[in-house]
Motif scaffolding. Structure first.
Motif, short mmCIF file in Angstrom:
data_model
loop_
_atom_site.label_atom_id
_atom_site.label_comp_id
_atom_site.label_asym_id
_atom_site.label_seq_id
_atom_site.Cartn_x
_atom_site.Cartn_y
_atom_site.Cartn_z
N SER A 1 -0.38 6.44 -8.08
CA SER A 1 0.98 6.03 -8.40
C SER A 1 1.18 4.53 -8.22
O SER A 1 1.98 3.92 -8.92
N HIS A 2 0.45 3.97 -7.28
CA HIS A 2 0.65 2.55 -7.02
C HIS A 2 -0.66 1.95 -6.56
O HIS A 2 -1.44 2.60 -5.85
N MET A 3 -0.91 0.74 -6.99
CA MET A 3 -2.16 0.08 -6.65
C MET A 3 -1.85 -1.38 -6.36
O MET A 3 -1.03 -2.00 -7.04
N ASP A 4 -2.52 -1.92 -5.37
CA ASP A 4 -2.26 -3.31 -5.04
C ASP A 4 -3.49 -3.94 -4.39
O ASP A 4 -4.24 -3.27 -3.67
N ALA B 1 -2.17 4.25 -3.86
CA ALA B 1 -1.25 5.20 -3.22
C ALA B 1 -0.97 6.34 -4.17
O ALA B 1 -0.76 6.14 -5.37
N MET B 2 -0.99 7.52 -3.65
CA MET B 2 -0.66 8.72 -4.43
C MET B 2 0.54 9.33 -3.78
O MET B 2 0.42 10.01 -2.75
N LEU C 1 -0.77 10.27 0.04
CA LEU C 1 -2.05 9.70 0.46
C LEU C 1 -2.14 8.26 0.05
O LEU C 1 -1.62 7.87 -1.00
N VAL C 2 -2.85 7.50 0.85
CA VAL C 2 -3.18 6.13 0.47
C VAL C 2 -4.66 5.96 0.69
O VAL C 2 -5.18 6.28 1.77
N GLN C 3 -5.33 5.50 -0.34
CA GLN C 3 -6.76 5.24 -0.16
C GLN C 3 -7.00 3.75 -0.34
O GLN C 3 -6.45 3.14 -1.25
N ILE D 1 -5.40 7.24 4.24
CA ILE D 1 -4.25 7.41 5.12
C ILE D 1 -3.44 8.57 4.58
O ILE D 1 -3.05 8.58 3.42
N ASP D 2 -3.21 9.51 5.43
CA ASP D 2 -2.47 10.70 5.04
C ASP D 2 -1.15 10.68 5.79
O ASP D 2 -1.14 10.74 7.02
#
Lengths: 448, 572
Positions: free
Chosen positions: A52-55, A66-67, A72-74, A87-88
């Motif tokens: 959903s988001h990328m940075d 980020a999903m 979740l964030v990977q 990161i959950d």
């Protein structure tokens, strides 16, 4: 001007690293990292869900994906592709995720804005910030990356907390005199925080770094107020666009209005009005656009050029529905050029027109009237050059010397929905619905 | 007797005043004498009145009595008539009285009505006035009403938009709350709390590479310090830029003030006292300013007093300038006004000045011309004043003489130069000619010798004769030379020409070309040489034939010019 080939992307997630070397794009659940100069794929990462988001992190070493649905964030490392970090947020959900300025902390805003979780990638520690405000722009980092301002709401009152990004130490916490804080933004020099109220009240408050209220500005009462706020890169001006179709500019010495720019429906003065005029595609020989790279399949792409209209010029105005909330009226987009010389504005009820104001003379410099609504415009990070797109297959560039309309030469039509400049100012990323394309500028600018 | 008597009676009757008690008239009318006349008269009158009574006759003819019955009837009728008349008279009088009274009444009415009318007209105008004012008031009130309505509408629209915004926000919040509740319910039901976790391969180092520090009070204070430092930095930077700007502006103001002073001071000549005052003031202010300046420089231009002074002085100067400009403007407008209103005044004055000036000029010119004329006259008529004329003449002639002498001198010099050149030329030419001649002689002799060698008898004699000839030629040449030069000299005195000299010759070939040829030692044809010789020989006759030589010279001159040109051309 050269155009690269078209690549796939999803969700308009396509960012160039801060150092300008890499281009990261998301295609569904994959993260593709390319080199900007050659567009060769360097790395390919797979995430667990649709991104959903990328940075990028500020040091261009890490990328967060980020999903939101999964919470979740990977985080991926460019240097070490094997390194992984996940990161959950758990059941608390995820609404937004961002890097801290040092590139080692991730701030996740949970669902319903219950809290902001600060994850440290160095120490694996977690900190929480309570009561963040759910507003248009509730978090802002200062340009030097030292401080973070966070808007909070407790007991029906608005507060601002200033954190030191080093160790997330709360430096200042103060109440603001707003009814419903809509956003906050640091000045580029990091010493002043502008805080503005929601559209129901026109109020801008200026706080110094240590929390003192420097000044309040309110242009009028009762009517719908502020729609957009932006600082000039030199921190000299604060431009406020409001629902009354005017932009008011405050100066940094007295914090009083020095000028206001009105977006009138009839332009009478002798400023240049560029009107985009579409030409029928059958006329092939008469190629007046300077950089129309005509390819055989361009039969369906209408070519266009800019014409200079003599004053007085009538701007098409679309009256918004008065009963609906968030009416399409007022100045919604403001952007200063990098040298603070020009201010580009868009008035929502004249959606196909971009206005360029000269800040030195405090007057209108140029008006660009397009054939359809302007979707996005951005200034070149180095020069006073404005790129804009209107959702068709063309890219438009304006500079003080003139403006030009460029057809993006792709097969199958590439509708330019948004664009981003490369930090070096010599290339542009054009984002379509599912595609992206890079446009490389010539070293010497070509003008009309 | 009867008509005259009747007339008498009638006149008597008419003269007497009519009165009812004028029975004496009847007595006077009828007497015993004129009874029948009276009777006939009365009968006539009765008839004319239309009374049908019988005639009054005398009772007895010639008697003094009357028929009483007709007389009484007549009398009765007359009385009736009289009564009737009296009645009508009374009626008429009554009528007249009535009418006069009604007339009076009407007149009174009329006047009263007129007054009323006037009053009502005044009232009407007053009412008009009030009506007008009320109309105005109505208009203003209507406009007020309109503005109020507009404002109400605007406020209504604002309220509407605010209300819609509020409702939108409220709905949004409600939706969020609903989501929250839903989620809460879900969580309570689920109980499978997914823990938040961070799963990272390895910790990263800090971006700046340093170790992280413990959070202590020192760090907090250091943070505070840093924040204040950055704030102060920013303030200092801005203050510096503002100071610079201030300095610039002050400089500009100073300059402006100086320029204004400069502009104002020379332009106030009329009001000397005022100017002196101003200058004194300026001097004072300048003096103060100067002191202020130095102090300001040292105190870094932050002295408020100095600043105030500067602004005050600028304001003062500006006021003066403005007043001055206003004065000038008013003067200009006045002049313009005058110009417009009275077109002849100003232009005529200037016009007259111009005319005066021009007349003077004309006068001067005339005088000058006259003087010149006089002088000229004097010059022409030397009898005017012999001495002065002579003197003048002398002067002029002297001047001329001088000039002439000068020219003569130059001329002589040139002549000498030319002569010298010519002499050189001729000498050279002569030399050459001689040499050539010698050569020819030799050649001839040689040829002769050759020829004669073929015949062996006349060898020695030819040689000697050739020698003799050459000697002759040699001898003749100096003669010729001298004569030629003499001739040339004589000729040159008369003509100052450049023509290169020489004795000319017959029209066949100009000698000058020959001369040049010989000078340049161009290999000539034998015929030319012969002709040259011929020319030299002919020159002997120069003394004799002056005119011929002259003409020849002329010819030669002309030809020589051409030849010269030709030669020059060939040279180049």
């Amino acid at each position: 001007m050269n155009f690269s080939e078209v690549f796939k992307q999803s969700n308009q997630l396509c960012k160039i690293s801060p150092d300008g070397k890499y281009l990261a794009t998301c295609v569904q659940y994959r993260l593709v990292v390319r080199e900007v100069s050659t567009l060769q794929i360097l790395q390919l990462y797979t995430c667990l869900d649709q991104i959903s988001h990328m940075d990028w992190s500020s040091d261009s070493l890490f990328i967060l994906c980020a999903m939101y649905k999964r919470g979740l964030v990977q985080v991926w490392s460019l240097e070490q592709p094997d390194w992984h970090c996940k990161i959950d947020e758990g059941s608390i959900g995820l609404v937004s995720s961002r890097w801290s300025p040092d590139g080692r902390h991730i701030l996740n805003t949970t669902e319903f804005h219950l809290r902001v979780t600060v994850w440290s990638l160095c120490t694996k520690a977690v900190s929480y910030i309570k009561y963040p405000k759910a507003c248009q722009k509730g978090i802002d980092f200062s340009k030097d990356g030292c401080y973070m301002a966070l808007a909070e709401r407790r007991d029906c009152k608005d507060y601002v907390s200033v954190f030191v990004c080093d160790d997330w130490h709360l430096l200042r916490h103060f109440e603001t005199e707003t009814q419903d804080l809509a956003g906050l933004e640091w000045s580029p020099n990091g010493c002043v925080l502008a805080v503005w109220d929601s559209s129901l009240e026109y109020k801008v408050l200026l706080y110094s770094l240590d929390g003192r209220l420097l000044s309040t500005y309110s242009a009028y009462e009762w009517s719908l107020g502020i729609k957009s706020v932006t600082w000039s890169p030199s921190s000299q001006f604060l431009a406020i666009g409001s629902y009354d179709e005017k932009v008011r500019v405050l100066n940094h010495i007295t914090w009083k209005k020095i000028t206001q720019f009105e977006h009138l429906a009839t332009i009478n003065n002798t400023k240049v009005v560029y009107k985009e005029v579409e030409k029928r595609p059958t006329v092939r020989s008469d190629n007046l656009s300077l950089h129309n790279i005509t390819i055989g399949t361009n039969l369906f792409n209408t070519q266009s050029k800019y014409e200079i209209c003599p004053p007085p010029v009538q701007i098409p105005v679309v009256k918004p529905d008065p009963d609906r909330a968030n009416p399409k009226i007022g100045v919604s987009t403001l952007a200063f050029s990098s040298d603070s010389r020009y201010l580009a504005t868009k008035n929502d009820n004249m959606a196909s027109v971009v206005w360029v104001w000269d800040m030195q003379k405090m007057s209108l410099e140029a008006v660009l009237e397009q054939t359809s609504a302007v979707r996005c415009f951005q200034w070149d990070p180095l020069r006073p050059r404005l790129a804009l797109c209107t959702g068709n297959t063309k890219l438009y560039l304006w500079s003080p010397a003139g403006c030009v309309s460029v057809q993006v030469p792709t097969e199958g039509g590439f509708q330019v929905q948004s664009l981003n400049w490369h930090c070096g100012g010599d290339s542009l990323i054009l984002l379509g619905k599912e595609q992206l394309c890079l446009c490389y500028m010539d070293t010497d600018q070509v003008d009309k | 007797m009867s008509p005259s008597r009747q007339n008498n009676f009638v006149s008597m009757l008419s003269s007497l005043p009519l009165s009812r008690s004028s029975y004496n008239v009847i007595c006077a009318f009828c007497t015993e004498d004129n009874m029948p006349q009276c009777m006939s008269y009365i009968n006539q009158e009765l008839d004319s009145l239309g009374l049908c009574s019988p005639r009054i006759e005398a009772s007895s003819p010639g008697g003094a009595g009357l028929n009483t019955v007709p007389a009484l009837n007549a009398m009765y009728e007359l009385m009736q008539i009289h009564r009737r008349n009296m009645c009508t008279l009374e009626e008429l009088e009554n009528d007249q009285l009535k009418k006069s009274s009604t007339l009076d009444h009407m007149q009174m009415n009329n006047s009263r009505l007129k007054d009323q009318l006037e009053l009502s007209i005044r009232e009407k105008s007053g009412l008009h006035e009030t009506e007008r004012q009320l109309q105005l008031k109505i208009k203003t009130l209507q406009s007020c009403l309109k503005t109020e309505k507009d404002e109400v509408q605007k406020l209504q629209s604002i309220i509407a938009s605010r209300a819609s915004q509020y409702s939108h926000d409220a709905k949004r919040k409600e939706r969020e709350a609903a989501k929250l509740k839903e989620r809460l319910g879900q969580l309570l039901v689920d109980r499978k709390d997914k823990k938040l976790a961070l799963d990272v391969l390895n910790s990263l180092g800090r971006s700046d590479g340093k170790r992280s520090h413990w959070k202590t009070a020192k760090t907090t204070t250091s943070h505070e310090d840093e924040m204040y430092k950055s704030l102060l930095n920013d303030y200092e930077v801005s203050q510096r830029s503002l100071l610079l700007e201030n300095a610039e502006l002050k400089k500009v103001l100073q300059q402006m003030k100086k320029e204004m002073i400069h502009i104002l001071s020379p332009r106030l000549p009329s009001t000397r006292g005022a100017a002196a005052e101003n200058s004194r003031e300026q001097a004072d202010s300048d003096g103060e300013e100067k002191a202020g300046d130095t102090s300001r420089e040292t105190l870094d231009q932050s002295c408020e007093h100095a600043r105030e002074q500067l602004t005050n002085s600028i304001r003062q100067q500006w006021r003066k300038l403005r007043n001055h400009m206003e004065k000038l403007d008013s003067q200009a407008s006045l002049v313009h006004h005058q110009l417009e209103s009275n077109k002849e005044v100003i232009p005529r004055e200037t016009h007259e000045d111009e005319m005066e000036r021009m007349r003077r000029e004309v006068q001067q010119c005339k005088e000058f011309i006259h003087a010149q004329q006089q002088l000229l006259q004097q010059q022409l008529n030397t009898s005017f004043d012999d001495e002065t004329a002579a003197l003048l003449n002398d002067c002029y002639t002297l001047e001329e003489k001088e000039r002439l002498k000068e020219e003569w001198r130059l001329f002589e010099e040139q002549k000498r130069n030319f002569a010298r050149e010519r002499k050189n030329f001729t000498e050279a030419a002569i030399r050459l000619g001689r040499e050539k001649k010698a050569f020819e002689e030799d050649r001839a002799s040689w040829l002769k010798n050759q020829f004669l060698n073929m015949t062996p008898f006349t060898d020695r004699r030819r040689c000697s004769s050739s020698d003799g000839q050459s000697a002759l030629s040699v001898r003749s040449e100096p003669e010729m030379r001298m004569s030629s030069t003499k001739a040339q000299l004589a000729k040159s005195s008369a003509y100052a020409t450049f023509s290169t000299p020489k004795s000319t010759q017959s029209a066949t070939v100009p000698s000058t070309t020959e001369l040049y040829r010989t000078l340049r030692l161009i290999p000539d044809s034998s015929s030319s040489r012969h002709s040259n010789r011929g020319s030299w020989q002919e020159s002997n006759t120069i003394d004799d034939g002056d005119f011929r030589v002259k003409s020849n010279r002329i010819q030669c001159r002309d030809l020589s010019i051409f030849s010269l040109g030709g030669d020059e051309n060939s040279l180049t």
